[in-house]
Each structure stands twice: as C-alpha cells, then as structure tokens.
Write an enzyme that holds these catalytic residues in place. Structure first.
Site, PDB file in Angstrom:
ATOM      1  N   ASN A  75      12.250 -63.602  24.271  1.00  0.00           N
ATOM      2  CA  ASN A  75      12.538 -63.461  22.948  1.00  0.00           C
ATOM      3  C   ASN A  75      13.997 -63.426  22.226  1.00  0.00           C
ATOM      4  O   ASN A  75      14.408 -63.661  21.347  1.00  0.00           O
ATOM      5  CB  ASN A  75      11.757 -62.405  21.999  1.00  0.00           C
ATOM      6  CG  ASN A  75      11.878 -62.245  20.732  1.00  0.00           C
ATOM      7  OD1 ASN A  75      11.545 -63.196  19.866  1.00  0.00           O
ATOM      8  ND2 ASN A  75      12.711 -61.131  20.425  1.00  0.00           N
ATOM      9  N   SER A 125      12.093 -72.837  18.628  1.00  0.00           N
ATOM     10  CA  SER A 125      12.153 -72.787  17.279  1.00  0.00           C
ATOM     11  C   SER A 125      11.918 -74.266  16.971  1.00  0.00           C
ATOM     12  O   SER A 125      12.212 -75.245  17.847  1.00  0.00           O
ATOM     13  CB  SER A 125      13.483 -72.344  17.074  1.00  0.00           C
ATOM     14  OG  SER A 125      13.851 -72.427  15.434  1.00  0.00           O
ATOM     15  N   TYR A 138      22.725 -73.218  17.845  1.00  0.00           N
ATOM     16  CA  TYR A 138      21.445 -72.736  17.653  1.00  0.00           C
ATOM     17  C   TYR A 138      20.521 -73.705  18.029  1.00  0.00           C
ATOM     18  O   TYR A 138      19.585 -73.461  18.981  1.00  0.00           O
ATOM     19  CB  TYR A 138      21.401 -71.988  16.685  1.00  0.00           C
ATOM     20  CG  TYR A 138      19.816 -71.253  16.306  1.00  0.00           C
ATOM     21  CD1 TYR A 138      19.734 -69.916  17.024  1.00  0.00           C
ATOM     22  CD2 TYR A 138      18.933 -71.785  15.748  1.00  0.00           C
ATOM     23  CE1 TYR A 138      18.324 -69.530  17.162  1.00  0.00           C
ATOM     24  CE2 TYR A 138      17.513 -71.142  15.784  1.00  0.00           C
ATOM     25  CZ  TYR A 138      17.178 -70.233  16.480  1.00  0.00           C
ATOM     26  OH  TYR A 138      16.098 -69.496  16.456  1.00  0.00           O
ATOM     27  N   LYS A 142      17.962 -74.058  21.395  1.00  0.00           N
ATOM     28  CA  LYS A 142      16.499 -73.974  21.454  1.00  0.00           C
ATOM     29  C   LYS A 142      15.866 -75.205  22.162  1.00  0.00           C
ATOM     30  O   LYS A 142      14.828 -75.140  22.704  1.00  0.00           O
ATOM     31  CB  LYS A 142      16.014 -73.918  20.038  1.00  0.00           C
ATOM     32  CG  LYS A 142      16.319 -72.332  19.355  1.00  0.00           C
ATOM     33  CD  LYS A 142      15.620 -71.217  20.431  1.00  0.00           C
ATOM     34  CE  LYS A 142      15.955 -69.936  19.710  1.00  0.00           C
ATOM     35  NZ  LYS A 142      15.282 -68.693  20.586  1.00  0.00           N
ATOM     36  N   ILE A 170      10.797 -67.473   9.622  1.00  0.00           N
ATOM     37  CA  ILE A 170      10.085 -65.810   9.720  1.00  0.00           C
ATOM     38  C   ILE A 170      11.072 -64.923   9.079  1.00  0.00           C
ATOM     39  O   ILE A 170      12.180 -65.002   9.124  1.00  0.00           O
ATOM     40  CB  ILE A 170       9.914 -65.547  11.253  1.00  0.00           C
ATOM     41  CG1 ILE A 170       9.026 -66.671  11.926  1.00  0.00           C
ATOM     42  CG2 ILE A 170       9.033 -64.483  11.479  1.00  0.00           C
ATOM     43  CD1 ILE A 170       7.986 -67.259  11.441  1.00  0.00           C
TER      44      ILE A 170
END
Length: 244
Positions: A75, A125, A138, A142, A170
């Site tokens: 995570n 993601s 980013y 992912k 989220i």
C-alpha cells in the site's frame, strides 16, 4: 473471522487506506504487521516495523524477521503533482522508488516466505488506467504496479494469488492535494462528486472490504486481476451526468 490464523504484512499502514486495511484484517482475525517510515504511532493496534520500502536491503532484513506469511499488502505510496516537463530527477526518484520499486522490493523479499494459498494485494489506482492531470509520475508508477501484478500472478501461481485494487477518489490527504491543482478547487471537487454513481467519495473502509475478500479463501479463483473500486466514476462517459 475470514482471516483467522493468517499472518499479514501491510506496507504504508500508518494512516488512510493502509490503516483501514490493518483494522479490517485485525477484525477478521489476522495476525498483522504493518510498516512505515516513521516510528510506531501511539496506540497502534498491530505490530509495527519502521521501514522504507524503497530500501531493498531493509526490506530483505524485514522479511528475514518473519518466518512465514499468508498475505502481503503493498500500500505504501506517494505522489507528486507535476507534469512530465515540470518533474525533476528528484521527483522521479521520490515517486518511483516508493510506488514502483517499493512494490517490487516487497514482492521479491516476501514471496519466498509465503505459504501455499498466499495472497498478494497491490494497491494500484484508477490513475494507472486513466490519467489524472498533472500527476504524470504517479500515473506511470501505478501502471507499473498493474503490470507487475499480472506477472506475479502468472509466474507464482498456483500457490500464490496476486491482484491489485484500483481505488478511485478516496478521502485521504491525497484527494485534497489533487483537487488543489484545479483553477477552482471547490468547483472541481463538486463536479467530480457528481460523476460518482454513488454520489460520494470513497472511504478507506471501502478499499479495506475488498482487501479482506481478496485475502480470504473466498477469492481462491481470483488472480491477476485489477479490481476497480471507484464508486462508478470511471464507468461514466465524458458527459457530465449532472446536466442530464
């Protein structure tokens, strides 16, 4: 108690999605060790290791301290809000070392310890499939996680299953950091909310619920898959549903 007697290791477990997964695993009977760069948070409910997943030697040492493992959750993650031309070498190292190399380091170190029937859950993601603006590194990191997930499932089955959860928006610190990039953050946030079929942003518990299922024996036929949990946002067309 779907995870009774199972031993789990969760990276990036201090807060947000990671902490939500730790709490859910404990409620289901798992024995949980979590890690993060900082010291053990006060009152933390699980075993804690201070660990930077970008450091391969430190990850190897952490794995050596654990005899066997049933569940690995990758995570730990960071983001930098920049385009390609704005990004520096330091930005590349910061994002890729944690989000990409960190997942690789953990999988390489812990897979040999995993018992038959083990489950690896990588936190990908929706940004690895559809690009968020001004988050080039980013998004790319992912996408790497998604590809590695499939490779591990093929190379290390049938004894180990490997899947990725792909969260949408989220409610963690990363959510507000993303909207802060907009010219009108409040308007952008309201528009994004309208594009969710469930008309709310996600909570860490929404991702934790999927993680519990993937970690359990109930998901014995699920491997090599990307499970999108985004409240229906990426199911929509580019048309704004609020106008129809």
């Amino acid at each position: 108690m779907r995870l009774s007697g199972k031993r789990a290791f969760v990276t990036g477990g201090r807060q947000g999605i990671g902490k939500g997964i730790v709490d859910a695993f404990l409620e289901e009977g798992a024995l949980v060790t979590a890690c993060g760069r900082g010291e053990r948070p006060a009152g933390y409910p699980a075993e804690w290791l201070t660990l930077d997943v970008a450091d391969p030697e430190a990850v190897t040492a952490a794995a050596a301290s654990i005899e066997t493992l049933d569940i690995l959750v990758n995570n730990a993650g960071v983001q930098v809000e920049k385009t390609v031309v704005e990004s520096t070498d330091a930005d590349w190292n910061h994002v890729m070392d944690t989000n990409a190399r960190g997942v690789f380091n953990a999988c390489r170190a812990f897979i040999p310890l995993m018992r038959d029937g083990g489950s690896i859950i990588n936190i990908g993601s929706i940004s690895g499939t559809v690009a968020d603006p001004s988050m080039a590194l980013y998004n790319a990191s992912k996408a790497f996680v998604h590809g590695l997930t499939r490779s591990i499932a093929i190379d290390h089955g049938p004894g180990i299953r490997c899947n990725a959860i792909c969260p949408g928006w989220i409610e963690t610190g990363m959510l507000d950091a993303g909207f802060d990039l907009a010219r009108e953050p409040a308007k952008a946030k309201a528009d994004a909310l309208q594009r969710h079929a469930v008309r709310r942003f996600g909570q860490p518990r929404d991702i934790a619920a999927m993680a519990v299922w993937l970690a359990s024996d109930e998901a014995g036929f699920a491997t090599g898959q990307l499970f999108t949990v985004d409240g229906g946002m990426t199911a929509a067309s580019p048309l704004n549903p609020g106008l129809f």
